[in-house]
Design a protein around this motif. Structure first.
Motif, PDB file in Angstrom:
ATOM      1  N   THR A 122       0.808  -1.217   0.000  1.00  0.00           N
ATOM      2  CA  THR A 122       0.000   0.000   0.000  1.00  0.00           C
ATOM      3  C   THR A 122       0.841   1.266   0.000  1.00  0.00           C
ATOM      4  OG1 THR A 122      -1.622  -1.221   1.252  1.00  0.00           O
ATOM      5  CG2 THR A 122      -1.871   1.156   1.213  1.00  0.00           C
ATOM      6  N   VAL A 123       1.908   1.266   0.798  1.00  0.00           N
ATOM      7  CA  VAL A 123       2.719   2.472   0.900  1.00  0.00           C
ATOM      8  C   VAL A 123       3.258   2.872  -0.470  1.00  0.00           C
ATOM      9  CG1 VAL A 123       4.704   3.495   2.024  1.00  0.00           C
ATOM     10  CG2 VAL A 123       3.394   1.751   3.199  1.00  0.00           C
ATOM     11  N   LEU A 124       3.669   1.868  -1.235  1.00  0.00           N
ATOM     12  CA  LEU A 124       4.293   2.170  -2.513  1.00  0.00           C
ATOM     13  C   LEU A 124       3.259   2.484  -3.581  1.00  0.00           C
ATOM     14  CD1 LEU A 124       7.069  -0.558  -2.363  1.00  0.00           C
ATOM     15  CD2 LEU A 124       7.235   1.843  -1.762  1.00  0.00           C
ATOM     16  N   SER A 125       2.126   1.768  -3.562  1.00  0.00           N
ATOM     17  CA  SER A 125       1.123   2.104  -4.575  1.00  0.00           C
ATOM     18  C   SER A 125       0.524   3.475  -4.291  1.00  0.00           C
ATOM     19  CB  SER A 125       0.056   1.023  -4.707  1.00  0.00           C
ATOM     20  OG  SER A 125      -0.460   0.651  -3.464  1.00  0.00           O
ATOM     21  N   LEU A 127       2.204   5.956  -3.368  1.00  0.00           N
ATOM     22  CA  LEU A 127       3.145   6.908  -3.972  1.00  0.00           C
ATOM     23  C   LEU A 127       2.892   7.041  -5.471  1.00  0.00           C
ATOM     24  CD1 LEU A 127       6.515   6.049  -2.176  1.00  0.00           C
ATOM     25  CD2 LEU A 127       5.030   8.028  -1.817  1.00  0.00           C
ATOM     26  N   ALA A 128       2.549   5.924  -6.120  1.00  0.00           N
ATOM     27  CA  ALA A 128       2.217   6.001  -7.543  1.00  0.00           C
ATOM     28  C   ALA A 128       0.961   6.854  -7.734  1.00  0.00           C
ATOM     29  CB  ALA A 128       2.011   4.609  -8.119  1.00  0.00           C
ATOM     30  N   TRP A 129      -0.011   6.683  -6.847  1.00  0.00           N
ATOM     31  CA  TRP A 129      -1.228   7.498  -6.934  1.00  0.00           C
ATOM     32  C   TRP A 129      -0.930   8.974  -6.709  1.00  0.00           C
ATOM     33  CZ3 TRP A 129      -5.739   6.831  -9.064  1.00  0.00           C
ATOM     34  CH2 TRP A 129      -6.210   5.531  -9.260  1.00  0.00           C
ATOM     35  N   LEU A 130       0.035   9.268  -5.834  1.00  0.00           N
ATOM     36  CA  LEU A 130       0.398  10.661  -5.607  1.00  0.00           C
ATOM     37  C   LEU A 130       0.758  11.346  -6.927  1.00  0.00           C
ATOM     38  CD1 LEU A 130       2.633  11.223  -2.453  1.00  0.00           C
ATOM     39  CD2 LEU A 130       0.488  12.335  -3.075  1.00  0.00           C
ATOM     40  N   TRP A 131       1.435  10.627  -7.795  1.00  0.00           N
ATOM     41  CA  TRP A 131       1.779  11.189  -9.103  1.00  0.00           C
ATOM     42  C   TRP A 131       0.545  11.335  -9.979  1.00  0.00           C
ATOM     43  CZ3 TRP A 131       5.889  13.403 -11.462  1.00  0.00           C
ATOM     44  CH2 TRP A 131       7.099  13.377 -10.762  1.00  0.00           C
ATOM     45  N   LEU A 132      -0.302  10.291  -9.953  1.00  0.00           N
ATOM     46  CA  LEU A 132      -1.480  10.344 -10.823  1.00  0.00           C
ATOM     47  C   LEU A 132      -2.461  11.424 -10.367  1.00  0.00           C
ATOM     48  CD1 LEU A 132      -2.034   6.516 -11.318  1.00  0.00           C
ATOM     49  CD2 LEU A 132      -1.146   8.164 -12.970  1.00  0.00           C
ATOM     50  N   ASP A 134      -1.385  14.246  -8.897  1.00  0.00           N
ATOM     51  CA  ASP A 134      -0.619  15.486  -8.744  1.00  0.00           C
ATOM     52  C   ASP A 134      -1.280  16.629  -9.520  1.00  0.00           C
ATOM     53  OD1 ASP A 134       2.563  16.186  -7.987  1.00  0.00           O
ATOM     54  OD2 ASP A 134       1.633  17.489  -9.491  1.00  0.00           O
TER      55      ASP A 134
END
Lengths: 296, 272, 439
Positions: A122-125, A127-132, A134
């Protein structure tokens, strides 16, 4: 097998063996789960701070938090978040399951791939969502602008409601596979004969779904929703990584607020009260599950 | 043709929604930092680089974290499934006095929110001298795995016809023998679905691994990645996303091979 | 006083330390005025938990210096590092259960949350201050606990803040140099926005970036969270003026700042989306490597002054505290003394190229600070800094107000939620009163 010693025979009696077999689970759950929980409840009745045991203060912490508009906001959003996310997961999960329940080219690979969100840390996915999500670099915004559907970047996280719904979508994204796989299992346990009988009676697809599929899926629905609600209500990592409860406490939930008060602020007693308060909701859910499992 | 449309169009919708973040991880893994920030098309890699992957594998302790996570996940899965299996059997079949109460307690146990109760749990961990011991995560993870697994297996075992056991019992088999020789083989799909569930949750766990482990050698993938690759306000995006993708691999392999069992196992437990 | 034995230790270890000093990069600066040593306990060994180095050179040099320490004293030190946001839960846990690392390097007011659990650092702080030109005021604000009346932590320094801008865009806007006061900065920001280069200041729950700029503006207008007796002082005309300024500045900002976390302005600046922000040196530092094409256009400047006519910078302050449960408090103190002593710290600070501004004034004289004009503002970050909860008593209450983002949310209420400044101030006042009463 035929000649058992008296000792072994006693050990094998349902009563003794029953207790014996349940012991490991009981040790783990009582020692590492129930005991800390009781300690937590105790903490919520004290004015403990980090490093100081504190004294018994009765329900004072609860009185404090219920008078606190931020707590009330957090409670409301926690419930809103859970209800919306569960609803979304239920509908989309069922739709996906109905889809994957058919035979088509690549259905096996599809099933495995669709599970990915649930598997990724979860922590890493997040982070991917943070970009999507942004406000400047979102690939989603970029694509929608290219398709002439919007004119400027979407501000996913910059407004209270934007951030709330973004988090709900991400939560649905992560939990949808869990529902889909549960429903897939439910669908496969329904006998084909029932549909054939319905077809003979002249029922169309929607009627068959309403009269056969949905009633038969109800038991698993209860269980999926109950377990998933507990996970959603106690969700921490996703919200903490993406918004930290912001902007202006719009996405604060029980867990993030408890963490903020108890761990960074040191107010252990009050934090424990915040963490313990949703247990009321969860007990209702848990009783619900136990009932539905028993009734079978 | 119409049937194909009816399947592949909605499937595409789900595919985009569910896989977009993974596509983003893949793109980020092979992009230079400069291209990540400045690109005419974020969905394309103009100047690919393998350096994030090689840095992750050689400059960080990623292989160690990976091995730790694998160990903890496998061990806690085995422990939880075993414990849940015998508990479920006892609750369903042996019907000893109080079995109803026990099953209720197991479900109620699920209501513990971990985000703050790690503090009281920590007191126990310290008293047991389990702090910073990698294997200690195994029983700790079992606390949130056992309730679900037990529930799942209760449902599954319920649907195994009693006749099988009764036949064995007539032949003089003990309850233990029935548990191992008769029920176990039939319960395998249920066990596998419980195992897959447990493996996934252990694989993703963050908070307990963060607070109860401290040596660098005991970090799991999630903790190791965030602690080494988030440097203040500068995130090593390429390596973080590369690690996320590699971190998904074992689970996806497990799913690819066992997903049918998983579905079958669950459907066994929800059958009326 | 257990530490009386440090003098004798000094005699025995001076040779070893001197040798280590000579091996350092700046033998000339290794002064004779090094602070007195502490004698590590027999068979001591240390566990240190620190935040993950922001720059690789930090970790390299810190580890090298640690090795030198072990060589000189025979005390092994094992170092663990975690993301800076994950230090707080670990430290809270250690304080609560009475077990964990001997030394933790934490942030801001962390030590005030559990001062009773921490070793008295007063002697070390005094000695270090005497040997290295004294401490900046911030050191006392973040490490001296007024309730227990002792230094509970050893100040290390801060990741300083400065305003980052694009030189060519400022020139294009018709400004020969970056304005020295806030009014000028607002004028510049408006032109920048018109030219398609908006500003960007975080307004989400971003620990570093949102706190830094909102406190800077608040203080620049003379706004105060509390009075020295800890009565709440936020409700003032000064605060309202600060909020009005922020509202105007927010009109020059790029979309979405309310959702920004600490990494967002780094991305937006390096991606050329914004022309001005406030940040630590990380934007500039990483620009060299990540975006070499536009890097020469990056510049940093000390944040302009408001009506109070002094600089009012807010930084992220880091300090090292030793827990009472540690069996080796003297070894821990000696380690920290060694690491912040000139031979070691000179090299550490220099190699980080401005990332950490030491709280000891002597280190402001290192040549690295003037080696590039863009590093100099970070040297001065502590000289004009105020502290969280200013002008109240540093301590638990201020720590909690910071953790709950009271100031940030007040600004966001005005800039994002379009609340009237007076209402936002009153809301913040109520929150602060609750927090200060509780703590």
């Amino acid at each position: 097998m035929t000649s058992r010693s008296p000792l072994l025979a006693r050990l094998d009696s349902p009563r003794v063996l029953g207790y014996l077999l349940i012991t490991p689970a009981a040790i783990i759950l009582l020692g590492l789960l129930a005991y800390p929980l009781l300690l937590g409840i105790w903490l919520s009745l004290t004015n403990a701070t980090i490093g100081k045991p504190g004294e018994f203060v009765g329900l004072q912490n609860y009185a404090t938090i219920f008078a606190d508009p931020i707590f009330r906001g957090a409670a409301l959003f926690s419930i809103f978040y859970t209800v919306c996310a569960e609803f979304g997961k239920l509908i989309l999960g069922l739709a996906l399951a109905l889809l994957l329940n058919q035979q088509f080219r690549g259905y096996r690979a599809s099933r495995a791939l669709m599970l990915l969100p649930w598997v990724a840390p979860t922590v890493l996915s997040a982070l991917a969502w943070l970009w999507l999500l942004d406000p400047q670099f979102s690939a989603i915004s970029w694509l929608l602008i290219r398709l002439h559907l919007i004119h400027s970047n979407i501000d996913f996280l910059g407004s209270g409601w934007g951030a709330r719904f973004s988090l709900i979508v991400v939560n649905i994204w992560r939990g949808l596979p869990y529902f889909a796989i549960g429903y897939l299992a439910g669908l496969q346990s329904i006998s084909k004969d029932l549909y054939e009988a319905a077809a003979i009676d002249g029922a169309d697809g929607w009627q068959a779904f309403r009269r056969i599929t949905w009633p038969l899926l109800l038991p698993i629905t209860t269980i999926l929703v109950a377990f998933s609600s507990i996970f959603t209500l106690t969700d921490f990592q996703l919200i903490w990584t993406i918004t930290h409860g912001g902007p202006t406490d719009a996405t604060q939930v029980f867990t993030t607020l408890a963490y903020q008060r108890a761990i960074s602020g040191g107010q252990l007693g009050e934090g424990a009260a915040i963490a313990v308060s949703p247990i009321v909701f969860m007990v209702v859910l848990a009783v619900f599950v136990v009932r539905s499992v028993r009734e079978k | 043709m119409l049937r194909n449309l009816k399947i592949y169009v909605p499937l595409a919708f789900f595919g985009v929604f569910l896989l977009l973040p993974f596509l983003w991880m893949l793109l980020t893994t092979f992009k230079s930092n400069q291209e990540l920030l400045n690109t005419p098309n974020p969905f394309w890699i103009f100047h690919g680089t393998f350096s994030h992957v090689t840095d992750l594998l050689t400059q960080t302790a990623f292989p160690q974290w990976f091995a730790n996570t694998l160990f903890v996940s496998v061990a806690s899965t085995v422990l939880s499934v075993f414990v849940s299996y015998i508990a479920a059997y006892a609750i369903i079949r042996l019907r000893f006095p109080g079995s109803e109460v026990v099953s209720t307690i197991i479900f109620l146990a699920y209501i513990v929110p971990p985000a703050i109760l790690f503090i009281p749990l920590a007191t126990i961990i310290i008293q047991l001298h389990w702090f910073d011991k990698l294997w200690a995560l195994v029983p700790i993870y079992a606390t949130f795995l056992v309730p679900f697994c037990t529930w799942l297996l209760i449902g599954f075992l319920k649907n195994i016809p009693r006749e099988l056991e009764e036949a064995a019992r007539v032949d003089g088999a003990s309850n233990v023998a029935i548990l191992w020789r008769i029920i176990f083989p039939i319960a395998i799909p249920g066990l596998i679905s419980a195992a897959i569930f447990s493996f996934t949750l252990s694989w993703n766990e963050y908070l307990y691994a963060l607070v109860f482990m401290s040596s660098s050698g005991n970090k799991t993938v999630s903790v190791g990645m965030t602690s080494e690759l988030i440097r203040g306000d500068v995130f090593q995006w390429g390596q973080l996303m590369a690690g996320a993708l590699i971190g998904v691999l074992p689970a996806i392999l497990v799913y690819f091979f066992f997903v049918e069992y998983y579905v079958a196992g669950l459907s066994g437990s929800v059958k009326e | 006083m257990k530490h009386l034995d440090r003098r004798e230790f000094l005699a025995t270890s001076a040779a070893g330390i001197g040798a280590a000093a000579l091996a350092g990069s700046f033998p000339a600066l290794a002064s004779a005025a090094d602070a007195p040593s502490f004698r590590p306990e027999k068979d001591a060994k240390l566990d240190l938990l620190r935040w993950t180095a922001f720059v690789p050179s930090d970790q390299t040099i810190w580890d090298e210096n640690t090795k030198k320490f072990t060589a000189a004293t025979g005390v092994p030190v094992s170092i663990q590092s975690l993301a800076w946001g994950d230090i707080a839960p670990k430290a809270a846990l250690a304080a609560q259960v009475g077990s964990g690392p001997d030394i933790i390097m934490g942030w801001n007011d962390d030590p005030f949350v559990y001062p009773d659990k921490l070793v008295d650092m007063t002697d070390l702080v005094d000695n270090m201050g005497k040997a290295h030109g004294g401490w900046y005021d911030n050191a006392r604000s973040y490490c001296y606990d007024q309730d227990v009346k002792r230094w509970v932590s050893l100040p290390v320094g801060c990741t300083g803040n400065a305003v980052n801008y694009r030189k060519s865009w400022v020139k294009e806007a018709g400004f020969g140099e970056f304005p020295k006061d806030l009014d000028g900065m607002l004028k510049l920001a408006r032109v920048l926005k018109k030219n398609g280069h908006p500003t960007g200041f975080a307004l989400g729950h971003a620990v570093g970036d949102a706190n830094s700029w909102t406190h800077w503006i608040l203080w620049a207008y003379g706004g105060k969270q509390a009075n020295p007796d800890n009565s709440i002082a936020i409700n003032s005309a000064e605060t309202v003026n600060a909020l009005e300024y922020a509202r105007q500045l927010s009109e020059t900002m790029i979309e979405g700042v309310a959702g920004w976390d600490d990494s967002s302005n780094n991305k937006a600046f390096a991606g050329g989306r914004i022309g001005m922000t406030m940040n630590g040196i990380s934007i500039w530092y990483n620009g060299k490597k990540d975006t070499p094409d536009i890097f020469p256009d990056f510049a940093n400047v000390t944040p302009p002054m408001g009506p109070v006519k002094t600089h009012t910078v807010s930084n992220n302050f880091t300090s090292a505290f030793v827990f009472k449960y540690s069996k080796f408090p003297n070894a821990a103190k000696e380690y920290l003394r060694f690491m912040l002593d000139k031979p070691q710290a000179d090299r550490w600070v220099t190699e980080m190229k401005g990332y950490v501004t030491p709280a000891l004034k002597a280190y402001a004289e290192l040549p690295i600070w003037t080696s590039d004009p863009n590093i100099t503002p970070y040297r001065d970050a502590l000289a004009s800094a105020k502290y969280d909860g200013y002008n109240g008593k540093p301590g638990k209450a201020a720590a909690q107000a910071l953790d709950e983002y009271v100031i940030v949310d007040m600004f966001a209420d005005v800039c994002v939620n379009k609340m009237a400044a007076k209402d936002a101030v009153r809301k913040a006042e109520t929150r602060l009163q609750t927090i200060y009463k509780r703590a």
